[in-house]
Design a protein around this motif. Structure first.
Motif, PDB file in Angstrom:
ATOM      1  N   UNK A 216       1.484   9.702 -31.824  1.00  0.00           N
ATOM      2  CA  UNK A 216       2.252   8.453 -31.744  1.00  0.00           C
ATOM      3  C   UNK A 216       2.039   7.746 -30.411  1.00  0.00           C
ATOM      4  N   UNK A 217       2.000   8.538 -29.347  1.00  0.00           N
ATOM      5  CA  UNK A 217       1.833   7.911 -28.032  1.00  0.00           C
ATOM      6  C   UNK A 217       0.443   7.284 -27.912  1.00  0.00           C
ATOM      7  N   UNK A 220       0.221   4.273 -30.278  1.00  0.00           N
ATOM      8  CA  UNK A 220       1.016   3.159 -29.757  1.00  0.00           C
ATOM      9  C   UNK A 220       0.316   2.453 -28.611  1.00  0.00           C
ATOM     10  N   UNK A 343       0.903  -5.401 -34.419  1.00  0.00           N
ATOM     11  CA  UNK A 343       2.095  -6.037 -33.838  1.00  0.00           C
ATOM     12  C   UNK A 343       3.168  -6.226 -34.915  1.00  0.00           C
ATOM     13  N   UNK A 344       2.735  -6.636 -36.109  1.00  0.00           N
ATOM     14  CA  UNK A 344       3.670  -6.837 -37.215  1.00  0.00           C
ATOM     15  C   UNK A 344       4.327  -5.516 -37.622  1.00  0.00           C
ATOM     16  N   UNK A 346       4.595  -2.822 -35.781  1.00  0.00           N
ATOM     17  CA  UNK A 346       5.443  -2.361 -34.675  1.00  0.00           C
ATOM     18  C   UNK A 346       6.803  -3.077 -34.751  1.00  0.00           C
ATOM     19  N   UNK A 347       6.757  -4.380 -35.027  1.00  0.00           N
ATOM     20  CA  UNK A 347       7.976  -5.181 -35.153  1.00  0.00           C
ATOM     21  C   UNK A 347       8.865  -4.633 -36.273  1.00  0.00           C
ATOM     22  N   UNK A 348       8.217  -4.200 -37.352  1.00  0.00           N
ATOM     23  CA  UNK A 348       8.983  -3.689 -38.500  1.00  0.00           C
ATOM     24  C   UNK A 348       9.304  -2.203 -38.398  1.00  0.00           C
ATOM     25  N   UNK A 349       8.825  -1.536 -37.345  1.00  0.00           N
ATOM     26  CA  UNK A 349       9.084  -0.106 -37.186  1.00  0.00           C
ATOM     27  C   UNK A 349       8.294   0.751 -38.147  1.00  0.00           C
ATOM     28  N   UNK A 350       7.122   0.255 -38.601  1.00  0.00           N
ATOM     29  CA  UNK A 350       6.330   0.990 -39.586  1.00  0.00           C
ATOM     30  C   UNK A 350       4.938   1.360 -39.049  1.00  0.00           C
ATOM     31  N   UNK A 351       4.786   1.302 -37.747  1.00  0.00           N
ATOM     32  CA  UNK A 351       3.451   1.497 -37.179  1.00  0.00           C
ATOM     33  C   UNK A 351       2.877   2.880 -37.496  1.00  0.00           C
ATOM     34  N   UNK A 352       3.753   3.895 -37.544  1.00  0.00           N
ATOM     35  CA  UNK A 352       3.268   5.270 -37.734  1.00  0.00           C
ATOM     36  C   UNK A 352       3.379   5.751 -39.173  1.00  0.00           C
ATOM     37  N   UNK A 353       4.014   4.958 -40.023  1.00  0.00           N
ATOM     38  CA  UNK A 353       4.232   5.447 -41.384  1.00  0.00           C
ATOM     39  C   UNK A 353       3.449   4.669 -42.447  1.00  0.00           C
TER      40      UNK A 353
ATOM     41  N   UNK B  53       9.941  -3.533 -28.866  1.00  0.00           N
ATOM     42  CA  UNK B  53       9.929  -2.588 -30.001  1.00  0.00           C
ATOM     43  C   UNK B  53       9.140  -1.334 -29.634  1.00  0.00           C
ATOM     44  N   UNK B  59      10.400   6.415 -35.097  1.00  0.00           N
ATOM     45  CA  UNK B  59      10.448   6.671 -36.540  1.00  0.00           C
ATOM     46  C   UNK B  59      10.589   8.151 -36.797  1.00  0.00           C
TER      47      UNK B  59
END
Lengths: 473, 60
Positions: A216-217, A220, A343-344, A346-353, B53, B59
């Protein structure tokens, strides 16, 4: 079959320089990435940053080593394959290459030892200083080489009398018309390469459900750097496009795939062509209507200059330049889309899923390398038939050596470099498969060369005590 | 009324359109000044999204 020495010399240099550029691109990007990661570790003391540092340090070290070795070969090839070029251009580019070597050996290689072996032997601040020096060294090295290559693209600051070249202004040789744009373009390409590499490996771990915090790090950070860098890169690329259109119009004419002196209006943007250089036309064209006018002339009905504006004997091969440019530019567009998507998400909190996005990132791992290679093909094939643009033709620069000598050395280079790339890929894949958790705490001087070739040492670093492999108890 | 999934798809489409617009601006289609302005706004926007964010551990 009669072998042409000029063709063989060009194939040999194209092969060796293409192989070489992969590794400095990675090294420049990863060195700065490592400096950022070590700064974050020193500031936050979070163990994950140290874990990331150690993991990528191993891959950086391998790439750095191959980059240095394959770079030295290029200097010798000037004499082997292009002695007439070396003889003529030596007064201008000789000192630049010497300065690059000095930078590489004294600044980079000197501090590399501390960077690789000093993590637990010197203080953290001194170690960070060493990492920064290596990162700065790679930048300075790149700037000398880019200066030399840019001088070949847009020669300046020299006078030529009776075929002999004399430098009249070192400032103009160094800061030649294309250097100021090509240097940031190349450096940003290197940083993008590293960004997509680290993001891609992080995405792979997430897809496999491994090393979550590490993944994740890195993902990100990698996507954040990539989003910012690709925006800067397309901006710099557009400025560079304008510069090259001014100084080397034939290159950009070939890159766009138009033959006629003025294209139709509105001009399409071609994505696929089958060029026929002999008849100065395309056998097949596939493009998007209007886009050529919009992108290239910034109007809805502008016309684009074609390759017939350049005399036939001074034209580059359109197919090579066109497709190299399309690969580079196409990948830049995909990278930009990935940056926006990151960026989108990350904004939605779905970057890792978002698994679809993780798969894209995993496939994009080598995208920076491919785009950089394609960019260099545009630069070098687009400059043809000149080796020093407008001054010396490539065919006149070749050494008077037998074709057999060039062919045998080409075969030797292919074999040796095949071993290099195989070794690099095998060890890189091993490091990635093993993962950061089990990575050796730091590079160890084993005291024996034999141990370096034993995979056992890599897999079981705790067994290496005082330079000897201990047996299981 | 649009449900949550449709809203997210619409948002993704809007993001793609805005991204495309930024790309056209940054490569200079609307002139150098707008290219510089587009680059500055895009980079600033990316930094704001990155800072506002944070992702590490966000998550499950």
């Amino acid at each position: 079959m009669k072998l042409d020495p000029s063709i063989l010399a060009r194939i040999q240099f194209a092969f060796t320089v293409s192989f070489h550029i992969i590794f400095p691109t990675m090294s420049i990007g990863l060195a700065s990435f490592l400096a950022v990661i070590e700064a974050l570790w020193l500031k936050t003391k979070k163990p994950v940053y140290l874990q990331i540092y150690k993991f990528w340090l191993s891959i950086f070290a391998m790439g750095f080593g191959i980059g240095v070795v394959t770079g030295i070969v290029l200097s010798f090839e000037f004499g082997l394959g292009f002695a007439r070029f070396a003889q003529m251009a030596g007064p201008a580019i000789g000192p630049l290459i010497a300065l690059e070597v000095l930078t590489a050996f004294f600044l980079e290689a000197g501090f590399l030892g501390i960077m690789l072996f000093g993590l637990h032997r010197v203080g953290p601040k001194l170690h960070f200083f060493a990492t920064c020096m290596v990162a700065i060294g790679t930048l300075v090295s790149a700037s000398w080489i880019l200066s030399a290559n840019s001088w070949m693209q847009t020669p300046a600051g020299v006078a030529i009398h009776d075929g002999h070249l004399t430098v009249v202004s070192w400032l103009h040789v160094l800061v030649n018309p294309s250097w100021l744009h090509r240097l940031p373009h190349m450096l940003t390409a290197a940083y993008l390469t590293a960004s997509f590499m680290v993001a891609g490996v992080g995405a792979w771990y997430l897809l496999k459900g491994k090393h979550q915090q590490f993944a994740r790090t890195t993902l990100g950070l990698g996507t954040a750097f990539a989003a910012v860098l690709i925006a800067g890169q397309v901006f710099i690329g557009d400025i560079l496009y304008g510069t090259m259109l001014k100084h080397q119009p034939s290159k950009m004419q070939a890159a766009e795939g138009f033959w006629e002196k003025q294209s139709q209006s509105p001009a399409p943007y071609y994505w696929f062509i089958v060029p026929d250089q002999d008849h100065q036309r395309n056998r097949f064209e596939l493009g998007i209507p209007y886009l050529g006018s919009i992108w290239l002339t910034h109007s809805l009905d502008g016309r684009v200059q074609g390759l017939k504006n350049t005399p036939r004997d001074l034209q580059p091969r359109m197919g090579m330049v066109f497709y190299a440019f399309r690969i580079m530019y196409g990948l830049a567009m995909v990278m930009f889309a990935v940056g926006v998507a990151s960026l989108w998400l990350r904004f939605r909190g779905k970057l890792f899923s978002s698994r679809w996005f993780l798969w894209i990132l995993a496939f994009m791992t080598p995208s920076g390398i491919i785009a950089t290679l394609a960019g260099w093909y545009v630069a070098e094939t687009g400059r043809q038939p000149w080796v020093i643009y407008g001054v010396l033709r490539t065919v006149d620069a070749v050494s008077p050596v037998p074709a057999r000598a060039l062919l045998s050395t080409l075969i030797a280079f292919v074999c040796v470099y095949g071993v290099f790339i195989t070794a690099f890929l095998v060890f890189a894949v091993r490091i990635i498969r093993r993962g950061p958790g089990e990575a050796p705490p730091h590079a160890e001087a084993s005291g024996s060369v034999k141990n370096a070739f034993r995979p056992y040492v890599l897999d079981n670093p705790e067994r290496l005590v005082n330079g000897h492999i201990t047996q299981r108890s | 009324m649009l449900n949550s999934n449709q809203l997210h798809r619409l948002g993704a489409l809007a993001a793609a359109l805005v991204g495309g617009l930024f790309f056209f601006a940054i490569i200079g289609v609307f002139g150098l000044r707008l290219a510089i302005a587009g680059l500055a706004v895009f980079v600033l926007g990316a930094v704001v999204v990155y800072v506002a964010f944070p992702t590490a551990g966000a998550e499950s």
